[in-house]
Each structure stands twice: as structure tokens, then as C-alpha cells.
Motif scaffolding. Structure first.
Motif, PDB file in Angstrom:
ATOM      1  N   ASN A 128       0.820  -1.215   0.000  1.00 43.51           N
ATOM      2  CA  ASN A 128       0.000   0.000   0.000  1.00 43.51           C
ATOM      3  C   ASN A 128       0.855   1.266   0.000  1.00 43.51           C
ATOM      4  O   ASN A 128       0.371   2.329   0.380  1.00 43.51           O
ATOM      5  CB  ASN A 128      -0.921   0.008   1.230  1.00 43.51           C
ATOM      6  CG  ASN A 128      -1.962  -1.080   1.149  1.00 43.51           C
ATOM      7  OD1 ASN A 128      -2.901  -0.985   0.376  1.00 43.51           O
ATOM      8  ND2 ASN A 128      -1.777  -2.139   1.920  1.00 43.51           N
ATOM      9  N   ARG A 129       2.099   1.144  -0.426  1.00 40.12           N
ATOM     10  CA  ARG A 129       3.018   2.284  -0.401  1.00 40.12           C
ATOM     11  C   ARG A 129       2.733   3.210  -1.576  1.00 40.12           C
ATOM     12  O   ARG A 129       2.861   2.796  -2.727  1.00 40.12           O
ATOM     13  CB  ARG A 129       4.456   1.794  -0.467  1.00 40.12           C
ATOM     14  CG  ARG A 129       5.450   2.912  -0.230  1.00 40.12           C
ATOM     15  CD  ARG A 129       6.877   2.564  -0.494  1.00 40.12           C
ATOM     16  NE  ARG A 129       7.346   1.350   0.121  1.00 40.12           N
ATOM     17  CZ  ARG A 129       8.627   1.033   0.167  1.00 40.12           C
ATOM     18  NH1 ARG A 129       9.543   1.835  -0.329  1.00 40.12           N
ATOM     19  NH2 ARG A 129       9.004  -0.101   0.721  1.00 40.12           N
ATOM     20  N   PRO A 130       2.369   4.476  -1.301  1.00 37.57           N
ATOM     21  CA  PRO A 130       2.072   5.395  -2.393  1.00 37.57           C
ATOM     22  C   PRO A 130       3.324   5.895  -3.124  1.00 37.57           C
ATOM     23  O   PRO A 130       3.259   6.287  -4.273  1.00 37.57           O
ATOM     24  CB  PRO A 130       1.343   6.553  -1.716  1.00 37.57           C
ATOM     25  CG  PRO A 130       1.784   6.507  -0.299  1.00 37.57           C
ATOM     26  CD  PRO A 130       2.103   5.063   0.005  1.00 37.57           C
ATOM     27  N   ILE A 131       4.468   5.871  -2.432  1.00 38.64           N
ATOM     28  CA  ILE A 131       5.719   6.350  -3.022  1.00 38.64           C
ATOM     29  C   ILE A 131       6.738   5.223  -2.937  1.00 38.64           C
ATOM     30  O   ILE A 131       6.967   4.655  -1.872  1.00 38.64           O
ATOM     31  CB  ILE A 131       6.226   7.610  -2.283  1.00 38.64           C
ATOM     32  CG1 ILE A 131       5.191   8.729  -2.405  1.00 38.64           C
ATOM     33  CG2 ILE A 131       7.570   8.053  -2.837  1.00 38.64           C
ATOM     34  CD1 ILE A 131       5.490   9.950  -1.591  1.00 38.64           C
ATOM     35  N   GLU A 132       7.350   4.909  -4.052  1.00 35.90           N
ATOM     36  CA  GLU A 132       8.280   3.776  -4.145  1.00 35.90           C
ATOM     37  C   GLU A 132       9.732   4.221  -3.992  1.00 35.90           C
ATOM     38  O   GLU A 132      10.028   5.389  -3.809  1.00 35.90           O
ATOM     39  CB  GLU A 132       8.098   3.086  -5.509  1.00 35.90           C
ATOM     40  CG  GLU A 132       6.733   2.478  -5.721  1.00 35.90           C
ATOM     41  CD  GLU A 132       6.456   1.292  -4.821  1.00 35.90           C
ATOM     42  OE1 GLU A 132       7.400   0.535  -4.517  1.00 35.90           O
ATOM     43  OE2 GLU A 132       5.302   1.129  -4.413  1.00 35.90           O
ATOM     44  N   ASP A 133      10.599   3.249  -4.113  1.00 31.76           N
ATOM     45  CA  ASP A 133      12.046   3.421  -4.197  1.00 31.76           C
ATOM     46  C   ASP A 133      12.627   4.143  -2.988  1.00 31.76           C
ATOM     47  O   ASP A 133      12.121   4.021  -1.882  1.00 31.76           O
ATOM     48  CB  ASP A 133      12.427   4.115  -5.512  1.00 31.76           C
ATOM     49  CG  ASP A 133      11.956   3.304  -6.723  1.00 31.76           C
ATOM     50  OD1 ASP A 133      12.028   2.067  -6.668  1.00 31.76           O
ATOM     51  OD2 ASP A 133      11.505   3.924  -7.697  1.00 31.76           O
TER      52      ASP A 133
END
Length: 112
Positions: free
Chosen positions: A25-30
Motif C-alpha cells: 500500500n506504499r504510495p511512493i516507491e524506491d
């Protein structure tokens, strides 16, 4: 004192489950997502401070707004958030934490 034994493997199973849920559910990756996950600790520590201030009535405008049970819960949130952040950094979080705890414990024994 609780009648339950201290958490062991089930603690790490819970940490892993929380990590998987958050990652899915992570809206921002990396790297940015990783950094935000680690910064979440700062938010949780702030909530501990807010609870301590509330439990001691240090804000004269608000008075006593929290209990020491609230402080305990917020401290638990800090620990959980830290373990999930560690798991985000490495799949070997359990081993990394165990080795570090052993070093810190040993250091405390030799410094007295």
C-alpha cells in the motif's frame, strides 16, 4: 506483570506481515518511500512526547489529556515502526537486531 511470555518468532512474523501490508500500500516507491518510512519514526516519537506532556499536564491550557497507558502505547508504536523500518532496509532484520542487541547488552555489562 503479564502472564504471557515475551514475544519471540511471532513478533518477527507480525513485523514481516506489517511490512508486507505497508509495502503493498506504499504510495511512493524506491528511495523516497524508504526515507519516508524511516521518517515515520520521528512522527511516532513526537506522539510519545505529546502523550508525556498530556500525562503530566504540562500544557496549562489543556491540562491532563493523556494517561501513562497512552505513553506506553505510543512507545510501542515507536518500537513497531522502528522494526518495520529495519525490515524495510533488510530482509535480515531479525538477525541484524539480535546481533545489535547482543552488542549493546555486552557493552552494558563491561561498562559497570
Amino acid at each position: 506483570m503479564s502472564d504471557h511470555p515475551p514475544p519471540g518468532p511471532e513478533l518477527w512474523a507480525s513485523v514481516d506481515a506489517l511490512w508486507k501490508w505497508l509495502d503493498s500500500n506504499r504510495p511512493i516507491e524506491d528511495r523516497e518511500g524508504l526515507l519516508l518510512r524511516i521518517l515515520k519514526l520521528n512522527e511516532e516519537v513526537g506522539e510519545v512526547a505529546e502523550a508525556v506532556i498530556g500525562a503530566t499536564g504540562q500544557n496549562p491550557r489543556k491540562g491532563v489529556t493523556h494517561t501513562w497507558d497512552d505513553v506506553q502505547a505510543e512507545l510501542c508504536d515507536v518500537v513497531i515502526t522502528a522494526l518495520v523500518a529495519l525490515r524495510t532496509l533488510t530482509p535480515d532484520a531479525r538477525e541484524v537486531f539480535t546481533r545489535h542487541l547482543e552488542r549493546v547488552t555486552e557493552r552494558s555489562r563491561t561498562s559497570s
